[in-house]
Design an enzyme around this catalytic site. Sequence first.
Site, PDB file in Angstrom:
ATOM      1  N   LYS A   1      10.285   5.501  -5.592  1.00  0.00           N
ATOM      2  CA  LYS A   1       9.844   6.167  -6.830  1.00  0.00           C
ATOM      3  C   LYS A   1      11.093   6.874  -7.174  1.00  0.00           C
ATOM      4  CE  LYS A   1       7.046   6.834 -10.255  1.00  0.00           C
ATOM      5  NZ  LYS A   1       6.697   5.837 -11.091  1.00  0.00           N
ATOM      6  N   ASP A  42       5.137   1.595  -8.198  1.00  0.00           N
ATOM      7  CA  ASP A  42       3.879   1.311  -9.058  1.00  0.00           C
ATOM      8  C   ASP A  42       4.100  -0.201  -9.594  1.00  0.00           C
ATOM      9  OD1 ASP A  42       6.343   1.988 -10.407  1.00  0.00           O
ATOM     10  OD2 ASP A  42       5.229   3.107 -12.233  1.00  0.00           O
ATOM     11  N   TYR A  98       3.772  12.745   5.434  1.00  0.00           N
ATOM     12  CA  TYR A  98       3.011  12.909   6.574  1.00  0.00           C
ATOM     13  C   TYR A  98       3.376  14.067   7.384  1.00  0.00           C
ATOM     14  CZ  TYR A  98      -0.058   8.669   6.108  1.00  0.00           C
ATOM     15  OH  TYR A  98      -0.850   7.668   5.632  1.00  0.00           O
ATOM     16  N   ASP A 102      -2.611  -1.601   2.859  1.00  0.00           N
ATOM     17  CA  ASP A 102      -4.047  -1.792   2.596  1.00  0.00           C
ATOM     18  C   ASP A 102      -4.251  -2.624   1.323  1.00  0.00           C
ATOM     19  OD1 ASP A 102      -4.852  -0.007   4.572  1.00  0.00           O
ATOM     20  OD2 ASP A 102      -6.406   0.649   3.264  1.00  0.00           O
ATOM     21  N   ASP A 144       1.537   2.993   3.838  1.00  0.00           N
ATOM     22  CA  ASP A 144      -0.034   3.151   4.045  1.00  0.00           C
ATOM     23  C   ASP A 144      -0.878   2.593   3.162  1.00  0.00           C
ATOM     24  OD1 ASP A 144      -2.223   4.208   5.515  1.00  0.00           O
ATOM     25  OD2 ASP A 144      -2.373   5.650   3.932  1.00  0.00           O
TER      26      ASP A 144
HETATM   27  C1  IPM Z   1      -3.266   3.835   9.235  1.00  0.00           C
HETATM   28  C2  IPM Z   1      -4.157   4.927   8.981  1.00  0.00           C
HETATM   29  C3  IPM Z   1      -3.530   6.260   9.361  1.00  0.00           C
HETATM   30  C4  IPM Z   1      -2.359   6.495   8.550  1.00  0.00           C
HETATM   31  C5  IPM Z   1      -4.421   7.446   9.298  1.00  0.00           C
HETATM   32  C6  IPM Z   1      -5.757   6.950  10.145  1.00  0.00           C
HETATM   33  C7  IPM Z   1      -3.884   8.643   9.722  1.00  0.00           C
HETATM   34  O1  IPM Z   1      -4.597   5.075   7.588  1.00  0.00           O
HETATM   35  O2  IPM Z   1      -2.557   3.604  10.182  1.00  0.00           O
HETATM   36  O3  IPM Z   1      -2.900   3.241   8.115  1.00  0.00           O
HETATM   37  O4  IPM Z   1      -2.366   7.066   7.419  1.00  0.00           O
HETATM   38  O5  IPM Z   1      -1.262   6.157   9.055  1.00  0.00           O
HETATM   39 MN    MN Z   2      -4.149   3.280   6.369  1.00  0.00          MN
END
Ligand code: IPM
Ligand code: MN
Length: 371
Positions: free
Chosen positions: A193, A225, A144, A253, A249
């Site tokens: 990884k 993975d 990042y 999710d 990240d």
């Molecule tokens: C999160 C979001 C952010 C990230 C984006 C919006 C920059 O996806 O907080 O998970 O990737 O950290």
């Molecule tokens: Mn995110």
Amino acid sequence: MTRVNKTIAVVSGDGIGPEVIRAAISILEECASAFGHSFEFIELPFGGIAIDRCGEPLPAETLNACRKADAVLLGAVGGAKWDSQPLTGRPEAGLLTLRKELGLYINLRPVKLFDSLRAISPVRLNEDEMIDLEIVRELAGGIYFGPRQISGTEASETASDTEIYSTKEIERVAVYAFQRATARRKRLVSIDKANVLASSGLWRKTVERLARDFSEVKLESFYVDNAAMQLVLRPAQFDVMLTSNMFGDILSDEAAGLAGSIGLIPSMSLGNGTALYEPIHGSAPQLAGKNSANPIGAILCAAMLLRESFGLHHEAAAVEKAVDHALAAGFRTPDIAREGSRAISCSEMAGRVAAVLAESTMEAEKYGWGV
Ligand code: IPM
Ligand code: MN
């Protein structure tokens, strides 16, 4: 009970950010009045809306106010309107700069499947199994923040991003993950990884060396993975997961999906200065302005804020309990409602949680805080 007087910087951002943050603030206000605290909310421009109003996603005034506040509460940033901007001018860049400037190198994402939502989880669990894990995501380094380059023109362009980690950066977030695991079920899975990436090799070596200082914790290293697959196959095996910025990240999710909806998951970012709280979902432009987003992730951020930044443990527990009760009573926003069943709005959900909270604090005043 001690009464506190605190300032909270509010950067609600874009899309559904303002709606879910309004819900979180209503719960904090309910808490303040029930427990006799005083919270001052300072709303600040941030993200796409700040680009429109001030020409940049993170105006200096916003950053300064965040630095001075006792905690920061953030909604979400981004939207189609700003997608054509170069990366450095986008709302997302403002979020990265805010994290960097506040020195926030730890991001904690607790993922818990509520009992009342077991039926909507896409994974099948045995009755005695649960999903109750924490992702400790590195937040101030990695790909990042490494050098980026775009060169060439038209059909022969080249673009690169760079993943860089130092021993120090890995250690400081890993120590926190070991501490979380020590306070929980004493299992830590570190994600990398290392079979391909040099930065992951350093990650694994550093974490495995640190493990000697935390002999109570059982450490395992998984390739990312495999971790993605294990999460789907056997999510109950995980206690604390330690990840780089990018892997965290992605995996958070995925884990949120297992818990029923990404709208349910809060996060806390810690480091050198003021802590920041943000639900892990995005700005969901397609839902914006419809009052149908799930405010629970944001409300649970409020609970974490109360506990971790203000030391208000009773209050935090009361908010979490109120969320649990509202869900157990069957209240559902559209993202967690089963097909054909009734769903309520974002603000109604907040109202339900606030009502349970008000009721439970009245009981507690009458019968003592042990209840
Ligand atoms: C999160 C979001 C952010 C990230 C984006 C919006 C920059 O996806 O907080 O998970 O990737 O950290
Ligand atoms: Mn995110």
